[in-house]
Design a protein around this motif. Structure first.
Motif, PDB file in Angstrom:
ATOM      1  N   ALA A 152      31.840  53.546  32.991  1.00  0.00           N
ATOM      2  CA  ALA A 152      31.621  53.460  34.436  1.00  0.00           C
ATOM      3  C   ALA A 152      30.787  54.638  34.912  1.00  0.00           C
ATOM      4  O   ALA A 152      30.860  55.739  34.353  1.00  0.00           O
ATOM      5  CB  ALA A 152      32.964  53.438  35.177  1.00  0.00           C
ATOM      6  N   GLU A 153      29.988  54.384  35.936  1.00  0.00           N
ATOM      7  CA  GLU A 153      29.236  55.442  36.619  1.00  0.00           C
ATOM      8  C   GLU A 153      29.965  55.806  37.909  1.00  0.00           C
ATOM      9  O   GLU A 153      30.427  54.920  38.626  1.00  0.00           O
ATOM     10  CB  GLU A 153      27.832  54.974  36.968  1.00  0.00           C
ATOM     11  N   LEU A 154      30.050  57.090  38.184  1.00  0.00           N
ATOM     12  CA  LEU A 154      30.645  57.554  39.433  1.00  0.00           C
ATOM     13  C   LEU A 154      29.578  58.264  40.252  1.00  0.00           C
ATOM     14  O   LEU A 154      28.902  59.167  39.749  1.00  0.00           O
ATOM     15  CB  LEU A 154      31.804  58.515  39.162  1.00  0.00           C
ATOM     16  N   LEU A 155      29.428  57.851  41.483  1.00  0.00           N
ATOM     17  CA  LEU A 155      28.509  58.502  42.404  1.00  0.00           C
ATOM     18  C   LEU A 155      29.344  59.135  43.511  1.00  0.00           C
ATOM     19  O   LEU A 155      29.983  58.435  44.301  1.00  0.00           O
ATOM     20  CB  LEU A 155      27.522  57.489  42.991  1.00  0.00           C
ATOM     21  N   ASP A 156      29.389  60.472  43.553  1.00  0.00           N
ATOM     22  CA  ASP A 156      30.159  61.166  44.573  1.00  0.00           C
ATOM     23  C   ASP A 156      29.422  62.434  44.979  1.00  0.00           C
ATOM     24  O   ASP A 156      28.218  62.550  44.766  1.00  0.00           O
ATOM     25  CB  ASP A 156      31.579  61.460  44.085  1.00  0.00           C
ATOM     26  N   ARG A 157      30.129  63.375  45.535  1.00  0.00           N
ATOM     27  CA  ARG A 157      29.515  64.628  45.974  1.00  0.00           C
ATOM     28  C   ARG A 157      30.272  65.806  45.379  1.00  0.00           C
ATOM     29  O   ARG A 157      31.484  65.752  45.175  1.00  0.00           O
ATOM     30  CB  ARG A 157      29.496  64.720  47.503  1.00  0.00           C
ATOM     31  N   PRO A 166      24.995  65.067  46.516  1.00  0.00           N
ATOM     32  CA  PRO A 166      25.266  63.883  45.687  1.00  0.00           C
ATOM     33  C   PRO A 166      25.189  64.230  44.202  1.00  0.00           C
ATOM     34  O   PRO A 166      24.356  65.041  43.780  1.00  0.00           O
ATOM     35  CB  PRO A 166      24.147  62.917  46.084  1.00  0.00           C
ATOM     36  N   ARG A 167      26.041  63.621  43.428  1.00  0.00           N
ATOM     37  CA  ARG A 167      26.001  63.825  41.975  1.00  0.00           C
ATOM     38  C   ARG A 167      26.370  62.532  41.269  1.00  0.00           C
ATOM     39  O   ARG A 167      27.049  61.665  41.830  1.00  0.00           O
ATOM     40  CB  ARG A 167      26.949  64.950  41.549  1.00  0.00           C
ATOM     41  N   HIS A 168      25.899  62.427  40.062  1.00  0.00           N
ATOM     42  CA  HIS A 168      26.146  61.252  39.214  1.00  0.00           C
ATOM     43  C   HIS A 168      26.965  61.700  38.018  1.00  0.00           C
ATOM     44  O   HIS A 168      26.622  62.667  37.345  1.00  0.00           O
ATOM     45  CB  HIS A 168      24.814  60.652  38.754  1.00  0.00           C
ATOM     46  N   ARG A 169      28.059  60.977  37.762  1.00  0.00           N
ATOM     47  CA  ARG A 169      28.901  61.321  36.624  1.00  0.00           C
ATOM     48  C   ARG A 169      29.208  60.065  35.808  1.00  0.00           C
ATOM     49  O   ARG A 169      29.195  58.958  36.335  1.00  0.00           O
ATOM     50  CB  ARG A 169      30.222  61.960  37.087  1.00  0.00           C
ATOM     51  N   TRP A 170      29.482  60.292  34.526  1.00  0.00           N
ATOM     52  CA  TRP A 170      29.863  59.206  33.633  1.00  0.00           C
ATOM     53  C   TRP A 170      31.339  59.326  33.265  1.00  0.00           C
ATOM     54  O   TRP A 170      31.861  60.421  33.091  1.00  0.00           O
ATOM     55  CB  TRP A 170      29.043  59.250  32.349  1.00  0.00           C
TER      56      TRP A 170
END
Length: 331
Positions: free
Chosen positions: A178-183, A189-193
């Motif tokens: 899953a990709e997580l888009l949060d802050r 903004p940041r993108h995490r796996w």
């Protein structure tokens, strides 16, 4: 699994980047489950892969971690796909007791075409080829390798086929990314796996209960042999339970590995073992690279020298090693 088994909640929850071995005595099932977060993020951020490639690498890392942490000796497990698709190579390896690394090789042009055509499922990216599992116990031990064709829509299906054909142990594999888009803490903004997975295996005291239907042999009517086979009821129950897992449960940090295990198996009495941490750690070193260069002939060395130095970059961790020509030229 040398640690004493405990009930859920008898020690702190494992959290991210920890593999949790488990045992469901009522179903004769043993397995391992994991959720990966910061460790996986570090691997993927380093390479900045396109999203479809990153997903393939993430699934391969999860599978490698689940299997590698079961090794009972000092050595390495290498999981590798090799095919004729846009992503022609994905490799991850686990070095005991806890080191993981991974990378992929792909054609930017072929990948762009595949994305334009909407062909981004794993089997479409990998193409025709093989999935190989290699166990390396060191320089003085023979390697073991098991190979299965890339015949399946997903990596978990392909891995399931490997266990079906090579290990002869009833096994169910689940993988999710899953990709997580949060802050972040500063509001940026940041993108995490995130990724998660489970391997469950049927290991009853009576080995004959592990029997599975024969693979189609080409003679007789299709499905005729399968109709005569009755799967063990406990394994059928366990498989149905594992198949109910969705990607959110595998990857959501608010669910967690132990809560998922409880949801699946609490009525049958699931027990867990001490979690095992895994880390993003490459096994490359200056001395190892020097040893590789020492094995090259003079012509190869001379062709590799630029401005008086040789630079070698590790494909896994992207570390660049710099050697003066005088260090590596054959005497």
């Amino acid at each position: 699994m040398t640690e004493t088994a405990r009930g859920l909640g008898e020690f702190d929850f494992a959290g991210d980047d920890h593999v949790v071995p488990f045992h469901v005595e009522g179903l004769d099932v043993r397995g391992r489950a994991v959720q990966l977060g910061p460790m996986l993020d570090a691997i993927l951020e380093r390479h900045n892969y396109p999203l479809p490639v990153a997903r393939l690498v993430a699934e391969t890392v999860v599978l490698t971690v689940l299997l590698g942490t079961s090794l009972k000796f000092e050595g390495k497990l290498i999981v590798q796909t090799q095919g004729d698709g846009p992503v022609d190579l994905v490799v991850a390896d686990f070095s005991t007791p806890d080191r993981v690394r991974a990378y992929a090789r792909y054609s930017q042009e072929a990948l762009a075409t595949a994305e334009q055509d909407g062909r981004t499922e794993p089997h479409e990216l990998l193409g025709k080829g093989v999935l190989a599992f290699t166990i390396d116990q060191g320089a003085h031990m023979q390697r073991y390798q098991g190979i299965v064709e890339l015949d399946g829509a997903t990596l978990e299906e392909i891995a399931g086929a490997y266990f079906r054909q090579s290990e002869q142990i009833p096994t169910k594999v689940r993988l999710g990314v899953a990709e997580l888009l949060d802050r972040d803490e500063n509001g940026k903004p940041r993108h995490r796996w995130r990724a998660g997975g489970m391997v469950a295996q049927f290991l009853p005291d009576a080995p004959e209960r592990m029997r599975q239907p024969d693979l189609p042999g080409g003679d007789g009517e299709e499905g005729e042999a399968l109709e005569l086979f009755t799967e063990d009821d406990l394994w059928s129950e366990a498989k149905v339970m594992v198949e109910t897992i969705d990607t959110d449960e595998l990857t959501d940090p608010t669910v967690g590995t132990e809560r998922l295990l409880y949801r699946l198996f609490h009525e049958r009495g699931v027990r867990v073992y001490q979690p095992q941490a895994v880390y993003d750690r490459c096994s490359c070193s200056r001395e190892k690279i020097r040893g590789v260069l020492a094995g090259l002939d003079r012509e190869d060395i001379e062709n590799s020298i630029e401005d008086g130095v040789i630079k070698v970059t590790c494909e896994f961790c992207s570390t660049t090693y710099r050697f003066e020509a005088s260090e590596v030229r054959p005497q």
